[in-house]
Write a protein that holds these residues in place. Structure first.
Motif, PDB file in Angstrom:
ATOM      1  N   GLN A 102       0.831  -1.201   0.000  1.00 24.57           N
ATOM      2  CA  GLN A 102       0.000   0.000   0.000  1.00 24.57           C
ATOM      3  C   GLN A 102       0.869   1.257   0.000  1.00 24.57           C
ATOM      4  O   GLN A 102       0.668   2.166  -0.800  1.00 24.57           O
ATOM      5  N   ASP A 103       1.855   1.269   0.905  1.00 28.48           N
ATOM      6  CA  ASP A 103       2.743   2.439   0.972  1.00 28.48           C
ATOM      7  C   ASP A 103       3.554   2.586  -0.305  1.00 28.48           C
ATOM      8  O   ASP A 103       3.792   3.703  -0.783  1.00 28.48           O
ATOM      9  N   ASP A 106      -6.473   8.752   2.063  1.00 25.02           N
ATOM     10  CA  ASP A 106      -5.772   7.485   1.888  1.00 25.02           C
ATOM     11  C   ASP A 106      -6.714   6.297   1.851  1.00 25.02           C
ATOM     12  O   ASP A 106      -6.466   5.308   1.177  1.00 25.02           O
ATOM     13  N   THR A 160       2.895   8.872  -6.552  1.00 23.92           N
ATOM     14  CA  THR A 160       3.345  10.258  -6.355  1.00 23.92           C
ATOM     15  C   THR A 160       4.544  10.561  -7.232  1.00 23.92           C
ATOM     16  O   THR A 160       4.607  11.595  -7.912  1.00 23.92           O
ATOM     17  N   TYR A 205      -5.481   4.476  -6.484  1.00 21.98           N
ATOM     18  CA  TYR A 205      -4.365   3.802  -5.813  1.00 21.98           C
ATOM     19  C   TYR A 205      -4.807   2.452  -5.257  1.00 21.98           C
ATOM     20  O   TYR A 205      -4.168   1.433  -5.437  1.00 21.98           O
ATOM     21  N   SER A 206      -5.928   2.482  -4.512  1.00 19.88           N
ATOM     22  CA  SER A 206      -6.379   1.250  -3.874  1.00 19.88           C
ATOM     23  C   SER A 206      -6.867   0.240  -4.903  1.00 19.88           C
ATOM     24  O   SER A 206      -6.792  -0.952  -4.680  1.00 19.88           O
ATOM     25  N   ASP A 211      -3.898  14.815  -5.777  1.00 18.40           N
ATOM     26  CA  ASP A 211      -2.954  14.247  -4.817  1.00 18.40           C
ATOM     27  C   ASP A 211      -3.052  14.919  -3.472  1.00 18.40           C
ATOM     28  O   ASP A 211      -2.885  14.295  -2.434  1.00 18.40           O
ATOM     29  N   HIS A 264       1.376   4.090  -3.082  1.00 17.97           N
ATOM     30  CA  HIS A 264       1.225   5.530  -2.879  1.00 17.97           C
ATOM     31  C   HIS A 264       2.486   6.258  -3.330  1.00 17.97           C
ATOM     32  O   HIS A 264       2.429   7.277  -4.033  1.00 17.97           O
TER      33      HIS A 264
END
Length: 1094
Positions: free
Chosen positions: A889-890, A995, A897, A1001-1002, A990, A893
């Motif tokens: 997940q991190d 989150d 970015t 993203y997810s 962004d 992200h």
């Protein structure tokens, strides 16, 4: 079987046997499966399962033994384990089959080309449904080899069948029981008693085959007549009619210039008048008596111009003094000749001679000088090959004349070292003949080419025969009688050295340990065996040993070597070091004399140098031979072949270990892997190469292994094999995207574009992923998304990208060709020469090694810039790479970015490029549009400071701008592809996105997105690449580009990405997993593995 052990379709089961596998002290009853390439065992008893797979090429020891713990068992050793199997119903049959399969595997390691040719039998065109059919083929192979070895027949001879019978021997008026063997060109007979009688009848010599009338005394007789007026009577034949039909079929196929043969019954026997009136020169008796005479007319080079084309050098250089002038020696020689002529009268002369114990007794007494060449040809089998290949040698001489190779250079260097003490080789006539024979053989058999010691043996052959005869004797020696002796690794001599050590332990146990301590065995055996004692004994003595060798084979050499050690046992036990022992043995051999020789004595150089003040007593060569037969005659040819197999396993595996160490030493120290890791990687790499030879793959190029190449080049793998290894060893697992990444890595490493990579290139690619800091790993990843790694099929604009980089700057494109980590050889030189197609000159390797020592430093500024399509492919790879990470997940992200940031940086760089590109071109009509819309331009201004603040990024931008200015680059319409996904919109997204929301993203992090779907993700692509115009038209902005410095600087801003690339991964665990896959040592699973079939 395939399902049980995970074997692919190409693997063939030969047979299976019930037995017990001893796991510790507990026997596990189960089934032993013997396949062409594997030994497998499976047992399932009382809920306990045992599954075992061992490759034949990994076996270092295979023997049948009986101990108190393992009664009548078979022992199988590999490098890391010992396996014991027992309780066989027929242990003899099982062990024999295991020997055959292991021997085939050793041939594969020794000479892959020969192995591939021999695979005709175990891999038929139509797969056998019945498992015993493959075993029958292997049994036929074993019988063929034994048949050819027993009767010294050519290598292409195939045994058709054999039957028991009796042979009438007129010399002692007896019917001798034995076996008749029939093949496509010969009828042979071997008596049950070893020395009673051997007979070889070439079908080219047969005139009549007829069935005689049966009687109680002579049931089912068969009479065979030859052109030499000899008739052979066989009886007690079980199926005479079928036998006659087979012989008739072979006779019809026999190529012969002579009239056809007749086959019939006694009552209906018709003798062809043309056979009776055939000219005398075609009859066999005259041919062996003067072997060169019927062949001299077939020589392409004139016999008058080259005397050695028709006779041996000894006849040319020996003084024609009558025997009477030589006194007792002459009388002795005359008696020998007379004895042989009486033998010829009783037993026949030529190929069809009855060979008995009396023949051997005559050979042991010494062959007369006048008959030596003729009998060498007959006993070695060289005569058969010479008469069936007329003109072959002359053609080879013609083809090889003037050709230059490494072999010819070595031959020239050794010509004047070949018996320099003999007058025949002190002039150009003998030297020229030796040069022609050696060069012709090197041309015939490039696998062997030329090996030291061949010159000494060939020079002796030339003394007693013409050039053509010496050539065919050399063929018999190198290819049949001393197999694998004269190759680059002298494997055959090392094998027989091991046999010699074993025989020393058996016959001279008190001396064996001392010899091992002194280390003498290895020194003496190579010089004694390779030159058949010719280099260590006086010539006239050694040639007597050669007489016996051509009749008896390697057995004589081993016997004489044992007799020499036995005669010097006391002195050897008193020696303190190897030098003393070698000097003592050398002086002994120097004084082995032949008092019966009628040739003028030839000084032995070694004897002159080591004579000393107190020379040892003279030893008669015939006495030495007599002692060797009396004490060590229990040696049998079958036993020697059995020992050869056992020693061949040790020698070849030892050589493979040496090759592994040499390859590992050749890997640069900065590669990052430890020695143990490199050795493990080498074994995995080699196993993958060998798998291509037997699993029905189409890896014909990779399957060919040239043992003459440097160790590093001998094992290579192709793209599909690399893909499999990459998937199991890479730390960058990308799920379904892994094969794509593997293909790119292969193209990156394959610098010379021959679709093969060697071990060094393979390890370099692995090291780039495992070792080095963040920058080094990112450099490898960056290169994987640039040409040549990125293929046109993977990126729509790869051709445009290649054109862009070529047109940009040649100084940028050059480092791309010299990719870091793929070796430092000269690319242009290697491209001009494909691996494996021909053996490169050794100077090529010297230049290559010299270049490897030159340090090549590649900086991040040397890397070409990346266009938009390539950047999109890089983002795809990164998204797939993170899918199985605990921090995915991190990581998602962070990479999203970074990706959106880099897309905007590329836009800013594009604006500068457009702006500067306008200055030198004032009249370009297509550049009249405004540079960019206001909002977009403002967003670019806002984004520029963080990127420009990094010194590396700024430097990269400046470099690109400067080059763009120099090239006067014309940019296509800059704004046409901009749309809804502008950088300003992405920035606001962004900043405001939560989150935990169901964002893009997810969606990506769920792993539900396939590689091909990633290009449609707005977050990933960003900016112009996602606009409707770009997507509908299928084009990307070719003016957009990004530098490696900018990517590096952006990734450094995300600590989670830095940690991901800098974490250490242990390759040892992955290698262990790969070995389990290769050898299937884990317990067998119930489900079928991919690619396996039942």
């Amino acid at each position: 079987m395939r399902k049980q052990f995970g074997m692919p379709e190409g693997e063939k089961l030969v047979n299976y046997y019930s037995c017990s596998y001893w796991k510790g002290r507990v026997p596990r009853q189960g089934w032993l499966y013997l396949t062409v390439n594997h030994l497998c065992f499976y047992s399932f008893l009382l809920g306990k399962e045992v599954s075992l797979v061992v490759q034949w090429v990994d076996i270092t020891r295979l023997e049948k033994n009986a101990t108190l713990l393992f009664p009548e068992s078979i022992r199988v050793d590999t490098r890391n384990q010992e396996l014991f199997f027992s309780m066989f119903l027929n242990i003899g049959e099982t062990f024999k089959l295991m020997e055959q399969l292991a021997n085939l595997a050793m041939r594969q390691l020794l000479d892959s080309e020969g192995f591939l040719e021999d695979k005709i039998l175990p891999r038929p065109v139509r797969p056998h449904r019945n498992i015993s059919a493959l075993k029958r083929d292997l049994d036929a192979r074993a019988k063929n080899e034994c048949y050819r070895a027993t009767f010294r027949l050519p290598r292409d001879e195939r045994l058709d069948g054999h039957t028991s019978c009796t042979l009438w021997t007129p010399f002692n008026k007896l019917h001798i029981p034995g076996q008749m063997f029939i093949s496509n060109n010969y009828i042979c007979f071997a008596s049950k008693e070893e020395d009673a009688c051997h007979l070889i009848i070439p079908l080219r010599e047969v005139t009549i085959v007829e069935k005689a009338d049966s009687s109680s005394v002579l049931p089912s007789p068969l009479s065979i007549s030859t052109k030499s007026k000899m008739t052979f009577l066989f009886a007690n034949l079980k199926d005479r009619d079928f036998l006659v039909q087979r012989i008739s079929d072979f006779l019809q196929k026999t190529p012969s210039k002579q009239p056809g043969s007749i086959v019939g019954s006694r009552k209906a026997s018709v003798v062809d008048p043309s056979t009776e009136s055939s000219p005398a020169p075609q009859e066999v008796p005259e041919q062996p008596a003067s072997p060169a005479s019927p062949l001299s007319s077939r020589q392409s080079f004139c016999a008058q111009e080259v005397p050695t084309a028709s006779q041996g050098l000894l006849k040319l250089f020996q003084k024609n003094s009558p025997m009477e002038d030589l006194g007792a020696k002459g009388a002795k020689e005359k008696m020998k000749e007379e004895s042989w002529h009486i033998h010829f009268f009783e037993y026949g002369r030529g190929v069809c001679m009855y060979r008995t114990a009396k023949t051997r007794a005559l050979v042991l007494k010494g062959i007369p000088e006048s008959l030596r060449g003729e009998l060498w040809l007959l006993f070695s089998g060289a005569w058969n090959e010479m008469v069936t290949h007329p003109g072959y040698y002359a053609e080879l001489v013609e083809k090889s004349t003037g050709k230059y190779s490494l072999a010819t250079e070595e031959i020239e260097r050794d010509l004047h070292r070949s018996m320099p003490e003999h007058p025949a080789f002190q002039n150009e006539l003998g030297i020229a003949a030796l040069r022609r024979v050696l060069t012709a053989y090197a041309f015939r058999n490039p696998t062997i080419g030329y090996c030291q010691a061949m010159n000494i043996v060939t020079s002796v052959l030339l003394l007693y025969g013409s050039e053509e005869e010496a050539f065919w004797l050399l063929v018999a020696l190198c290819e049949r009688m001393l197999p694998d002796y004269y190759n680059t690794r002298v494997v055959g001599a090392l094998v027989d050295q091991g046999i010699f050590e074993e025989l020393t332990r058996d016959f001279l146990p008190q001396l064996s340990e001392k010899m091992q301590d002194l280390g003498v065995i290895s020194s003496i055996s190579l010089s004694w065996f390779l030159t058949l004692f010719l280099s260590v004994m006086p010539f006239e003595s050694a040639v007597v040993i050669v007489d016996c060798f051509f009749y008896e084979g390697i057995k004589v050499i081993l016997q004489v070597a044992l007799a020499v050690l036995d005669a010097n046992m006391e002195q050897l036990l008193g020696c303190s070091d190897e030098g003393e022992a070698m000097t003592m043995l050398g002086r002994y051999l120097d004084n082995v004399v032949n008092k019966q020789s009628v040739s003028p004595p030839i000084p032995h150089l070694h004897a002159l140098l080591t004579s000393g003040d107190d020379p040892p007593a003279e030893v008669d060569i015939f006495e030495l031979l007599k002692v060797s037969y009396e004490k060590f005659s229990s040696l049998r040819a079958e036993d020697i072949e059995q020992m050869r197999f056992k020693q061949r396993l040790k020698v070849i595996q030892s050589l493979e270990d040496t090759a592994k160490r040499s390859v590992v030493r050749a890997i640069p120290v900065d590669i990052g892997f430890s020695i143990e890791e490199l050795e493990d990687l080498y074994m995995v790499f080699k196993a993958k190469h060998l798998a291509s030879q037997y699993w029905g793959c189409s890896h014909t190029v990779a399957g060919r292994r040239d043992p003459s190449l440097p160790y590093l080049e001998q094992y290579r793998i192709d793209a599909s094999q690399f893909r499999e290894l990459f998937a199991s060893l890479t730390p960058w697992a990308c799920g379904s995207h892994t094969p794509v990444l593997a293909g790119r890595m292969f193209r990156l490493l394959d610098k010379n574009k021959d679709s093969l990579i060697n071990f060094k290139e393979f390890v370099t690619g692995m090291s780039g992923m495992y070792h080095g800091d963040l920058t080094e790993k990112l450099k490898v990843l960056y290169k994987l998304h640039l040409p040549p790694a990125l293929s046109p099929e993977e990126a729509e604009s790869a051709l445009e990208a290649a054109h862009y980089f070529t047109g940009d700057s040649s100084s940028e494109a050059l480092p791309q060709e010299e990719q870091e980590g793929s070796g430092s050889e000269d690319v242009q030189e290697k491209r001009g020469e494909e691996k494996g197609t021909s053996s490169p000159d050794y100077r090529h390797y010297l230049r290559m090694w010299a270049k490897e020592k030159e340090a090549q430093k590649e900086t991040i500024k040397d890397l070409p810039k990346m266009n938009q399509e390539q950047f999109i492919e890089l983002c795809k790879t990164l998204y797939n790479m993170f899918s199985e990470d605990p921090m995915e997940q991190d990581l998602y992200h962070a990479i999203a970015t970074v990706a959106s940031l880099l897309l905007r940086i590329g836009e800013v760089g594009k604006k500068f490029s457009v702006r500067i590109g306008r200055k030198p071109r004032d009249c370009a009509t297509e550049e009249d549009e405004p540079p960019a819309p206001g909002p977009h331009h403002d967003a670019a201004r806002e984004l520029q400071p963080p990127a420009a603040g990094d010194p590396q990024a700024k430097a990269g931008g400046d470099t690109h701008l400067g080059k763009a200015l120099q090239e006067g680059q014309v940019v296509v319409e800059g704004d046409s592809s901009e749309g809804q996904g502008s950088p300003s919109q992405l920035l606001s997204d962004d900043e405001t996105k939560d989150d935990m929301s169901m964002s893009s993203y997810s969606v990506v992090s769920t792993g539900s997105l396939q590689c091909e779907d990633l290009t449609d993700d707005t977050v990933l692509v960003g900016g112009e690449a996602c606009s409707p115009t770009a997507r509908i038209g299928g084009t990307v902005d070719t003016d957009w580009c990004i530098s490696f410095e900018q990517i590096l600087a952006s990734i450094l801003t995300e600590s989670v990405l830095v940690n991901f690339f800098e974490k250490r991964v242990d390759i040892g665990l992955k290698i262990k997993d790969q070995k389990k896959v290769e050898r299937q040592f884990s317990t067998a699973s119930d489900h079928e593995q991919p690619g396996a079939s039942g």
